[in-house]
Scaffold this motif. Structure first.
Motif, PDB file in Angstrom:
ATOM      1  N   THR A  68       0.838  -1.197   0.000  1.00 26.17           N
ATOM      2  CA  THR A  68       0.000   0.000   0.000  1.00 26.17           C
ATOM      3  C   THR A  68       0.870   1.242   0.000  1.00 26.17           C
ATOM      4  OG1 THR A  68      -1.623  -1.152   1.392  1.00 26.17           O
ATOM      5  CG2 THR A  68      -1.890   1.224   1.143  1.00 26.17           C
ATOM      6  N   ARG A  69       0.526   2.180  -0.846  1.00 24.85           N
ATOM      7  CA  ARG A  69       1.099   3.517  -0.771  1.00 24.85           C
ATOM      8  C   ARG A  69      -0.048   4.512  -0.830  1.00 24.85           C
ATOM      9  NH1 ARG A  69       4.836   1.025   0.642  1.00 24.85           N
ATOM     10  NH2 ARG A  69       7.015   1.145  -0.051  1.00 24.85           N
ATOM     11  N   THR A  70       0.154   5.657  -0.184  1.00 25.69           N
ATOM     12  CA  THR A  70      -0.822   6.736  -0.211  1.00 25.69           C
ATOM     13  C   THR A  70      -0.136   7.942  -0.822  1.00 25.69           C
ATOM     14  OG1 THR A  70      -1.889   5.851   1.772  1.00 25.69           O
ATOM     15  CG2 THR A  70      -2.377   8.149   1.193  1.00 25.69           C
ATOM     16  N   ASP A  78       6.169  -5.300   2.489  1.00 33.95           N
ATOM     17  CA  ASP A  78       6.290  -6.750   2.675  1.00 33.95           C
ATOM     18  C   ASP A  78       7.688  -7.033   3.198  1.00 33.95           C
ATOM     19  OD1 ASP A  78       3.813  -6.847   1.565  1.00 33.95           O
ATOM     20  OD2 ASP A  78       4.444  -7.657  -0.364  1.00 33.95           O
ATOM     21  N   VAL A  79       7.750  -7.575   4.402  1.00 39.53           N
ATOM     22  CA  VAL A  79       9.035  -7.724   5.088  1.00 39.53           C
ATOM     23  C   VAL A  79       9.297  -9.211   5.344  1.00 39.53           C
ATOM     24  CG1 VAL A  79      10.341  -7.067   7.148  1.00 39.53           C
ATOM     25  CG2 VAL A  79       8.716  -5.445   6.135  1.00 39.53           C
ATOM     26  N   LEU A  80      10.374  -9.686   4.780  1.00 40.49           N
ATOM     27  CA  LEU A  80      10.772 -11.081   4.957  1.00 40.49           C
ATOM     28  C   LEU A  80      11.709 -11.171   6.155  1.00 40.49           C
ATOM     29  CD1 LEU A  80      10.660 -13.934   3.679  1.00 40.49           C
ATOM     30  CD2 LEU A  80      12.617 -13.262   2.274  1.00 40.49           C
ATOM     31  N   VAL A  81      11.411 -12.075   7.063  1.00 35.14           N
ATOM     32  CA  VAL A  81      12.266 -12.240   8.246  1.00 35.14           C
ATOM     33  C   VAL A  81      13.437 -13.157   7.883  1.00 35.14           C
ATOM     34  CG1 VAL A  81      12.338 -12.883  10.682  1.00 35.14           C
ATOM     35  CG2 VAL A  81      10.193 -12.038   9.682  1.00 35.14           C
ATOM     36  N   THR A  82      14.641 -12.643   8.100  1.00 34.65           N
ATOM     37  CA  THR A  82      15.856 -13.397   7.784  1.00 34.65           C
ATOM     38  C   THR A  82      16.538 -13.791   9.103  1.00 34.65           C
ATOM     39  OG1 THR A  82      17.205 -11.383   7.755  1.00 34.65           O
ATOM     40  CG2 THR A  82      16.184 -12.035   5.668  1.00 34.65           C
ATOM     41  N   PRO A  83      17.480 -14.723   9.066  1.00 36.96           N
ATOM     42  CA  PRO A  83      18.153 -15.095  10.324  1.00 36.96           C
ATOM     43  C   PRO A  83      18.784 -13.887  11.017  1.00 36.96           C
ATOM     44  CG  PRO A  83      18.659 -16.692   8.613  1.00 36.96           C
ATOM     45  CD  PRO A  83      17.908 -15.574   7.934  1.00 36.96           C
ATOM     46  N   GLU A  84      19.267 -12.916  10.238  1.00 35.05           N
ATOM     47  CA  GLU A  84      19.941 -11.744  10.819  1.00 35.05           C
ATOM     48  C   GLU A  84      18.979 -10.620  11.186  1.00 35.05           C
ATOM     49  OE1 GLU A  84      20.674 -12.776   7.546  1.00 35.05           O
ATOM     50  OE2 GLU A  84      22.087 -14.258   8.322  1.00 35.05           O
ATOM     51  N   GLY A  85      17.799 -10.601  10.604  1.00 32.69           N
ATOM     52  CA  GLY A  85      16.885  -9.478  10.843  1.00 32.69           C
ATOM     53  C   GLY A  85      15.753  -9.513   9.861  1.00 32.69           C
ATOM     54  N   HIS A  86      15.837  -8.642   8.834  1.00 35.69           N
ATOM     55  CA  HIS A  86      14.756  -8.652   7.853  1.00 35.69           C
ATOM     56  C   HIS A  86      15.224  -8.084   6.525  1.00 35.69           C
ATOM     57  CE1 HIS A  86      14.373  -4.569   9.701  1.00 35.69           C
ATOM     58  NE2 HIS A  86      14.253  -4.230   8.432  1.00 35.69           N
ATOM     59  N   GLU A  87      14.392  -8.312   5.523  1.00 30.67           N
ATOM     60  CA  GLU A  87      14.627  -7.792   4.180  1.00 30.67           C
ATOM     61  C   GLU A  87      13.299  -7.186   3.734  1.00 30.67           C
ATOM     62  OE1 GLU A  87      15.893 -10.990   1.600  1.00 30.67           O
ATOM     63  OE2 GLU A  87      15.265  -9.918  -0.203  1.00 30.67           O
ATOM     64  N   ASN A  88      13.297  -5.883   3.481  1.00 31.90           N
ATOM     65  CA  ASN A  88      12.062  -5.227   3.030  1.00 31.90           C
ATOM     66  C   ASN A  88      11.938  -5.410   1.515  1.00 31.90           C
ATOM     67  OD1 ASN A  88       9.945  -3.593   2.317  1.00 31.90           O
ATOM     68  ND2 ASN A  88      10.646  -1.796   3.477  1.00 31.90           N
ATOM     69  N   LEU A  89      11.000  -6.248   1.096  1.00 31.27           N
ATOM     70  CA  LEU A  89      10.890  -6.596  -0.323  1.00 31.27           C
ATOM     71  C   LEU A  89      10.311  -5.463  -1.160  1.00 31.27           C
ATOM     72  CD1 LEU A  89       9.535 -10.275  -0.138  1.00 31.27           C
ATOM     73  CD2 LEU A  89      11.881  -9.442   0.090  1.00 31.27           C
ATOM     74  N   THR A  90       9.684  -4.496  -0.489  1.00 32.39           N
ATOM     75  CA  THR A  90       9.016  -3.424  -1.231  1.00 32.39           C
ATOM     76  C   THR A  90       9.672  -2.068  -0.989  1.00 32.39           C
ATOM     77  OG1 THR A  90       7.383  -3.432   0.556  1.00 32.39           O
ATOM     78  CG2 THR A  90       6.777  -4.541  -1.472  1.00 32.39           C
ATOM     79  N   ALA A  91      10.944  -2.106  -0.596  1.00 37.14           N
ATOM     80  CA  ALA A  91      11.673  -0.863  -0.332  1.00 37.14           C
ATOM     81  C   ALA A  91      11.892  -0.047  -1.610  1.00 37.14           C
ATOM     82  CB  ALA A  91      13.014  -1.178   0.325  1.00 37.14           C
ATOM     83  N   GLY A  92      11.637  -0.655  -2.765  1.00 42.78           N
ATOM     84  CA  GLY A  92      11.871   0.043  -4.031  1.00 42.78           C
ATOM     85  C   GLY A  92      10.859   1.119  -4.373  1.00 42.78           C
ATOM     86  N   ILE A  93       9.843   1.306  -3.543  1.00 43.06           N
ATOM     87  CA  ILE A  93       8.903   2.418  -3.755  1.00 43.06           C
ATOM     88  C   ILE A  93       9.130   3.434  -2.644  1.00 43.06           C
ATOM     89  CG2 ILE A  93       6.519   3.131  -4.153  1.00 43.06           C
ATOM     90  CD1 ILE A  93       5.748   0.190  -4.414  1.00 43.06           C
ATOM     91  N   ASP A  94       9.354   4.667  -3.046  1.00 45.32           N
ATOM     92  CA  ASP A  94       9.568   5.758  -2.093  1.00 45.32           C
ATOM     93  C   ASP A  94       8.398   5.832  -1.117  1.00 45.32           C
ATOM     94  OD1 ASP A  94      10.502   7.973  -0.835  1.00 45.32           O
ATOM     95  OD2 ASP A  94      10.356   9.321  -2.575  1.00 45.32           O
ATOM     96  N   LYS A  95       8.743   6.064   0.170  1.00 47.67           N
ATOM     97  CA  LYS A  95       7.667   6.192   1.152  1.00 47.67           C
ATOM     98  C   LYS A  95       7.439   7.639   1.594  1.00 47.67           C
ATOM     99  CE  LYS A  95       9.062   2.747   3.887  1.00 47.67           C
ATOM    100  NZ  LYS A  95       9.073   1.650   4.878  1.00 47.67           N
ATOM    101  N   ASN A  96       8.319   8.550   1.168  1.00 50.22           N
ATOM    102  CA  ASN A  96       8.048   9.953   1.481  1.00 50.22           C
ATOM    103  C   ASN A  96       6.823  10.388   0.693  1.00 50.22           C
ATOM    104  OD1 ASN A  96      10.324  10.445   3.232  1.00 50.22           O
ATOM    105  ND2 ASN A  96      11.554  10.124   1.385  1.00 50.22           N
ATOM    106  N   LEU A  97       6.088  11.357   1.220  1.00 52.78           N
ATOM    107  CA  LEU A  97       4.826  11.753   0.585  1.00 52.78           C
ATOM    108  C   LEU A  97       5.077  12.226  -0.857  1.00 52.78           C
ATOM    109  CD1 LEU A  97       1.792  12.137   0.725  1.00 52.78           C
ATOM    110  CD2 LEU A  97       2.184  14.423   1.680  1.00 52.78           C
TER     111      LEU A  97
END
Ligand SMILES: [Mn+2]
Length: 363
Positions: A232-234, A339-358
């Motif tokens: 989701t993005r707004t 969408d955040v995948l939990v990895t042994p070390e922490g996580h990987e944000n699979l949808t980080a490729g879309i800007d979240k700033n307004l």
């Protein structure tokens, strides 16, 4: 194919723990998970016993599956799925049988009628669903590709969306773009909720025209190889009400704080609390009326759920959506979902490729 065999082995180990000799699987997603069968609920059955498994389906699927099933999965062709299942369960010496709690009542009645009296049977809630919460490498790869198709499609959509279009026009274009980037089909009707409608958390697209000053909440999920994204993005159509600017920044920070928490060992309700407390501290707690996220995979809403007072340990291999929101009736709403995948070390944000700033689309 080795991954299917591993999934069946994990299920057999779980059945042993539950003191069951076998499980009857009717749910289409669960059948696919165990055998690769994509026919769906009502098109067959899978049985799993202590040391075997079978797909029971009809002749329509013979050409696809007869020589294309995981090792150890028998292929049984008939229209009488339940009759065949009972015969195979008797042959395998099953005396304690489980079935999914989601099975249709008419199927339960049929099973009750045709199972021999010396086979005990009972519903087993969420056995396969629990296994499905932890994704294997093949599933992670499909989830990454699904997220990638959605990310590329949305970034293209930003060059398309304009004041004066209807929500449905925007939804149709986003659907088209996701297919262009390799996605197969939606896992739910794409949500495009503009202006006052953005205050509806699940406002599927309508023929409402998008206007200057609207916030537009766009929530979409598409399948790749059977695994779904959920993003989701707004965005803002030009300048917006300062109140909407304010809630955007609050939701954005809640989203980031919750994602920062994601790692193995943390509890699902702690992640929910971080987002919810931040929104409450800023005075909008009563306008945040859903869970902070959920699992996703073969199905759009899987476990674990990120919900207050419902703690479950986060495990490496979980795919969690993180989607806080604030919805102000008649004014507008904001939701930001990754969408955040939990990895042994922490996580990987699979949808980080879309800007979240307004993002402001100038009219
Ligand atoms: Mn979601």
């Amino acid at each position: 194919m080795a991954y299917y065999e591993k999934r069946i082995k994990r299920l057999q180990a779980l059945l042993a723990k539950l003191d069951l000799d076998g499980l009857l699987v009717a749910d289409g997603y669960n059948m696919r998970y165990l055998t690769g069968f994509t026919g769906g609920t009502g098109d067959g059955l899978v049985i799993v016993t202590k040391d075997g498994a079978a797909l029971i389906t009809d002749d329509r699927y013979r050409g696809i599956y007869q020589n294309n099933l995981p090792d150890g999965v028998a292929f049984e062709v008939t229209r009488d799925y339940f009759g065949q299942a009972v015969q195979s369960l008797i042959k395998a010496g099953v005396h304690k049988l489980g079935f999914e709690a989601s099975m249709a009542y008419r199927d339960f009645e049929l099973l009750d009628e045709i199972l021999p009296a010396d086979i005990d049977f009972d519903a087993v809630p969420d056995a396969i669903e629990t296994l499905r919460e932890v994704k294997d490498e093949v599933e992670m790869d499909a989830l990454r590709r699904a997220a990638h198709a959605s990310v590329q499609a949305f970034n293209d959509l930003l060059n398309f969306i304009k004041v004066g279009q209807t929500e449905l026009e925007v939804a149709n274009e986003l659907d088209r773009l996701q297919k262009k980037y390799g996605a197969e089909k939606p896992s739910f009707d794409t949500i495009v909720a503009s202006g006052y409608r953005s205050a509806l958390p699940h406002g599927a697209a309508t023929d409402k025209v998008i206007e200057k000053g609207d916030l537009v909440t766009i929530d979409f999920g598409y399948y790749v190889d059977g695994y779904t994204s959920d993003v989701t993005r707004t965005i803002a159509m030009g300048d917006i009400d300062p109140k909407l600017e304010e809630i955007y920044q609050i939701v954005l920070q809640a989203n980031k704080d919750a994602i920062a928490m994601v790692k193995p060992g943390v509890s699902t309700d702690e992640i929910d609390r971080v987002a919810r407390d931040y929104i409450s501290e800023h005075g909008y707690g009563e306008y945040y009326n859903h869970a902070t996220g959920h699992g996703a995979g073969l199905y759009i809403h899987e476990g674990p759920v990120l919900r207050t007072n419902d703690g479950e340990e986060v495990l490496a291999g979980n795919l969690l959506t993180i989607e806080p929101g604030i919805y102000l009736p008649d004014l507008g709403g904001v939701r930001i979902e990754d969408d955040v995948l939990v990895t042994p070390e922490g996580h990987e944000n699979l949808t980080a490729g879309i800007d979240k700033n307004l993002i402001k689309i100038e009219a």
